[in-house]
Each structure stands twice: as C-alpha cells, then as structure tokens.
Design a protein around this motif. Structure first.
Motif, PDB file in Angstrom:
ATOM      1  N   ALA A  48      -9.364   4.326  -4.742  1.00  0.00           N
ATOM      2  CA  ALA A  48     -10.110   3.780  -3.609  1.00  0.00           C
ATOM      3  C   ALA A  48     -10.302   2.274  -3.738  1.00  0.00           C
ATOM      4  N   GLY A  51      -6.947   0.789  -3.216  1.00  0.00           N
ATOM      5  CA  GLY A  51      -6.509   0.994  -1.842  1.00  0.00           C
ATOM      6  C   GLY A  51      -7.301   0.233  -0.812  1.00  0.00           C
ATOM      7  N   SER A  52      -8.533  -0.146  -1.144  1.00  0.00           N
ATOM      8  CA  SER A  52      -9.399  -0.815  -0.167  1.00  0.00           C
ATOM      9  C   SER A  52      -8.884  -2.199   0.228  1.00  0.00           C
ATOM     10  N   ALA A  57      -6.925   0.306   5.143  1.00  0.00           N
ATOM     11  CA  ALA A  57      -8.239   0.620   4.592  1.00  0.00           C
ATOM     12  C   ALA A  57      -9.301  -0.341   5.127  1.00  0.00           C
ATOM     13  N   LYS A  58      -8.929  -1.610   5.262  1.00  0.00           N
ATOM     14  CA  LYS A  58      -9.876  -2.592   5.806  1.00  0.00           C
ATOM     15  C   LYS A  58     -10.223  -2.267   7.259  1.00  0.00           C
ATOM     16  N   ASN A  77     -15.903  -1.990  -1.239  1.00  0.00           N
ATOM     17  CA  ASN A  77     -16.269  -2.813  -0.083  1.00  0.00           C
ATOM     18  C   ASN A  77     -17.592  -3.548  -0.280  1.00  0.00           C
ATOM     19  N   ASN A  90     -13.693   5.951   2.826  1.00  0.00           N
ATOM     20  CA  ASN A  90     -13.410   6.189   1.411  1.00  0.00           C
ATOM     21  C   ASN A  90     -12.208   7.106   1.212  1.00  0.00           C
ATOM     22  N   ALA A  93      -9.145   5.046   1.859  1.00  0.00           N
ATOM     23  CA  ALA A  93      -8.889   4.137   0.734  1.00  0.00           C
ATOM     24  C   ALA A  93      -8.278   4.878  -0.455  1.00  0.00           C
ATOM     25  N   SER A  96      -4.707   5.685   0.121  1.00  0.00           N
ATOM     26  CA  SER A  96      -4.152   4.483   0.718  1.00  0.00           C
ATOM     27  C   SER A  96      -2.763   4.110   0.230  1.00  0.00           C
ATOM     28  N   ARG A 212      -2.046   7.457   5.760  1.00  0.00           N
ATOM     29  CA  ARG A 212      -3.164   7.005   4.923  1.00  0.00           C
ATOM     30  C   ARG A 212      -4.490   7.580   5.430  1.00  0.00           C
TER      31      ARG A 212
END
Length: 464
Positions: A48, A51-52, A57-58, A77, A90, A93, A96, A212
């Motif tokens: 996560a 992947g964020s 993810a953003k 985040n 989550n 992410a 992701s 994703r």
C-alpha cells in the motif's frame, strides 16, 4: 448453533465454514496463525505504501478525501477518510502494482480486500490486536475457500475472482474484528454478495487502470456491507450458495461446495499465503524464475540468444501472450514481456514496467524471439499451481532447459519472515523515513503481545 448463521445458505458446508470462522473471535489463535496474520498484514501495508505513489492510487485517495477527514487512516497518505472510502483507497493502493499476496488454488488476492477491511473496522470499533488478527485469518480463509469452491468458471466467463470473493471476505473480516452479532454477520454476507463483480477486460491491449481498483472495490464493498448490516440493514440468507447465489451465478458447472468446509482447522489459507517476489501476474513468476536461473548459469547475453520457448498452461497462452503491451498493466500480464525482461534486465524491478523502461529496445527486441506453447503436464497442474518449462536456444545451437514448478514465495518455497521484512523495507524506502519503517515493523511484530492497536495506528499515520 444460531439459526441465523444456519440460514445464511442452504448447504451444510457453508454453514460449518461461517460458524467456524465467526467463532475465531472467541478463541486464542495458535502461534503459527498469529505469525502468518502479522506477516500478511506487514506485506499488504508495504504494498500500500509503495502503491500509494501511483496516479491511480492518488486519484482514488483524492476521491476518498472529498467528503473530508474520517476515522480511518489512508495508508501512505497521512490523511483519513470514512471507513468505506478509506477501504476503497487502501485496497486500490495494496493492489496497485501486482506485488500483493495470492492464495493458490483460489486465484484471489486476499490481502487487498481483507486488510483494508480489518484496519477500517478495528480503527472505528477500537478493537483489540487479537480481534484484528482473528479478522485477518477469517477473511483470508473465506476468500480462499470461496475462490477455490467457485472453480475456474468465473475466469472463463471473464470475471476477476479477487473482486468476486473479496466483498464477502472483507465483510466477514470486518464483522469478526468489530464483534458483530451472528445476525449482523448473516446480513453483511448477504449484502456483500450482491456487490461481487470485476471484469477482466483490463487484459486487452489498453487495460487502463481499472484492475488496480478491483482490490479496493472488494474491500470497500465489504466494509459497506458491514456498516449497513450493523445498522440493521438486512440481506438475503441464501446469498452464498442458494438459488441465484454467488456459487450458482459465478461458479456454474465448476462449483464444488465441499471445498467450503473440507478440512476445517487444517491447512489454513493464511499459512499458505503466497508473498510475491515479482511485480507481475502470479501465473508468470515461474517462467521468470526459470529464465533468471538460465541467464545466471549460462552467462548468455541477449545477443547470444536465438529463441526462447515457454511451456505453460492453456489459460496463460490465452491470457498472458500480449506481444506488444503498451501500459504497465498489460506488461505485467504478458509472459513475453516478463520473459524478455528476465533475460535482459531485472524482472523484479517495478520501475521496469513503467515508461520509459516499458518500451526499452532491448526488451522489445528479445520479445520477438519468444514463443509460448501449451505443455500438457503444466496445463494439468493449473490452477493448483502455475509451473513453467522454458527452453533457451543459443545462436551456436546450445540449448538450456529449466522447469520451475513452484515460484519462490509459494507454500512449496515460502519466503522467510526476514525476507518479508526485507521486502517491506525495500518497497517503503524513500516513501517514509527509516525510523517510521522500523516502527511499523516493530508494532506489527508485537501485536500478539500488545494491549491495544494505538501504537500500530500511530505508526501508520506518522509513516505516511
């Protein structure tokens, strides 16, 4: 046994499974189950945080934040959101970049659905560490057994099993963590079943970002079902294997209800979790490993190689044979791309799947020399395992053959606890401080001795 739990479905197999899993909140887990649950949690959080950073993810986190802060932490985040919105962000992410865990035999990514759900429920309900770990074990078990019981029909129809089984697994996990009544568990599963979905259209040449999202959808739909049921919203009691239930609608002729309850208390899914080493579709790992081994032992350079043949399953020949992937997602599903990368670069490096490396001339040139074929022995093993046989022919006529039956990280060749911690450090380095990295690892490692989850959630918030 409570009549409500008995009436969730008609089959005694599923009755026993649901009762068995809801009872986990009332017992102390074995040391092996606790350790496996902690490592699954650590791996998912690593995925996560890593992947964020990606656009998909953003975007999802931005949508989650539109309603403002809430009680649940957004991983990587530093902000917070409502339980449903945070689970969506989550889960997306975690899923992701094809680095999240897999349950063999069920073809599901359990962590992307279950971990966001248990974290949301635990943070809202202020649950105990033992409840959190019990929820993880319960969620993974339902996810694995439901995915396996459905068989291969959902995939053949074009469904992604992760987001078919995920909502039910997430709903049950949240209910176990928050200590819901059996009536609430029954309704939550009934509601969650109506959200099972997820098309595999992402495998087409332009897959977009939607794959994703499938982890996030499983997690958020499960959390939504839990929250609705906890407020008295009722769901159908036959939604798992009753008429028009998940088993009937998605499983069809490949369904095997006995898998739901066979060997309860044996071979728990969480103890045979596949922690991934390569950022690609799980079906590709053995081919990549085999080619890495040939490259290391033969010392062949890309210019020395005349041809590469990869023996795999019929499913892979159909699903994983993209010769011209244009996006990270389609590259991560392409055996030719990953095979070429294993012979010319680093197939374990996530950056190799991103522009400009995605279009590296050396990889694209090698792909022209790669051919997939159906190997009968390999095909017979699918979907219980994903072996591969590779044959590399050099320009001077020499041939190098290698078979890998079980990828590293699978139950047959599991990652050690220290390898999983090393993966956490590798994926989170540069995104959070070294102090935060070690604090999260330590907080998770001490969960079975902790009196509350305060240290873990503080570490996750500080580490964003």
């Amino acid at each position: 046994m409570n009549d409500t739990i008995e009436s969730i479905i008609d089959s005694s197999h599923a009755r026993r499974l649901i009762k068995h899993l809801t009872d986990l909140r009332d017992v102390r887990l074995s040391a092996a189950l606790e350790e496996s649950a902690k490592l699954a949690l650590l791996d998912s959080i690593a995925c996560a945080i890593f992947g964020s950073q990606f656009d998909w993810a953003k975007m999802t986190a931005s949508v989650a934040q539109e309603a403002g802060d809430g009680p649940v932490t957004l991983l990587g985040n530093g902000r917070s959101a409502s339980p449903v919105a945070a689970a969506l962000a989550n889960g997306t992410a975690i899923h992701s970049f094809e680095l999240d865990d897999v349950i063999l035999g069920s073809l599901t990514h359990a962590g992307a659905a279950v971990i966001p759900a248990v974290l949301a429920a635990a943070e809202v309900a202020k649950s105990s560490p033992m409840s959190l770990l019990a929820g993880i074990v319960a969620g993974y078990e339902l996810d694995a057994r439901l995915g396996a019981a459905l068989g291969t029909a959902p995939i053949g129809l074009g469904f992604h099993t992760t987001s078919v089984a995920g909502p039910l697994a997430a709903a049950l996990a949240a209910c176990v963590v928050s200590g819901e009544s059996e009536d609430t568990v029954a309704s939550a599963l009934g509601i969650a079943a109506s959200t099972s979905s997820g098309l595999k259209a992402f495998q087409q040449g332009s897959g977009g970002m939607v794959k994703r999202l499938h982890g996030g959808l499983g997690a958020s739909n499960g959390v939504l079902a839990w929250q609705l049921a906890s407020r008295g919203f009722s769901g159908p009691r036959q939604a798992i294997d009753g008429q028009f239930g998940v088993m009937a609608v998605f499983g069809g002729k490949s369904r095997n209800d006995g898998v739901l309850s066979r060997g309860l208390d044996e071979n728990w899914a969480i103890t045979r979790n596949w922690i991934k080493a390569f950022p690609c579709c799980a079906l590709i790992h053995t081919a990549a490993e085999a080619l890495e081994q040939i490259r290391a032992e033969s010392q062949l350079t890309p210019n020395d190689i005349n041809s590469v043949r990869v023996g795999t399953s019929k499913r892979c020949v159909i699903q994983n044979n993209d010769m011209n992937p244009q996006e990270p997602m389609t590259a991560q599903y392409s055996i030719p791309f990953n095979a070429a990368l294993a012979l010319t670069g680093d197939a374990r490096d996530p950056n190799a799947f991103l522009p400009p490396q995605l279009h590296a001339p050396a990889v694209r040139d090698m792909m022209k020399r790669i051919e997939l074929f159906v190997d009968d022995e390999v095909d017979a093993a699918y979907p219980d395992s994903f072996p591969a046989k590779v044959i590399v022919t050099a320009n001077d006529g020499r041939q190098f053959e290698r078979s890998v039956w079980d990828a590293h990280g699978t139950p047959a060749d599991p990652c050690s606890a220290e390898e999983i911690r090393a993966k956490f450090r590798k994926l989170t380095k540069g995104s959070i401080s070294e102090v935060a990295i070690e604090e999260i690892i330590s907080a998770i490692d001490e969960l079975d001795h902790a009196s509350s989850l305060e240290r873990l959630f503080n570490a996750l918030r500080r580490g964003a």
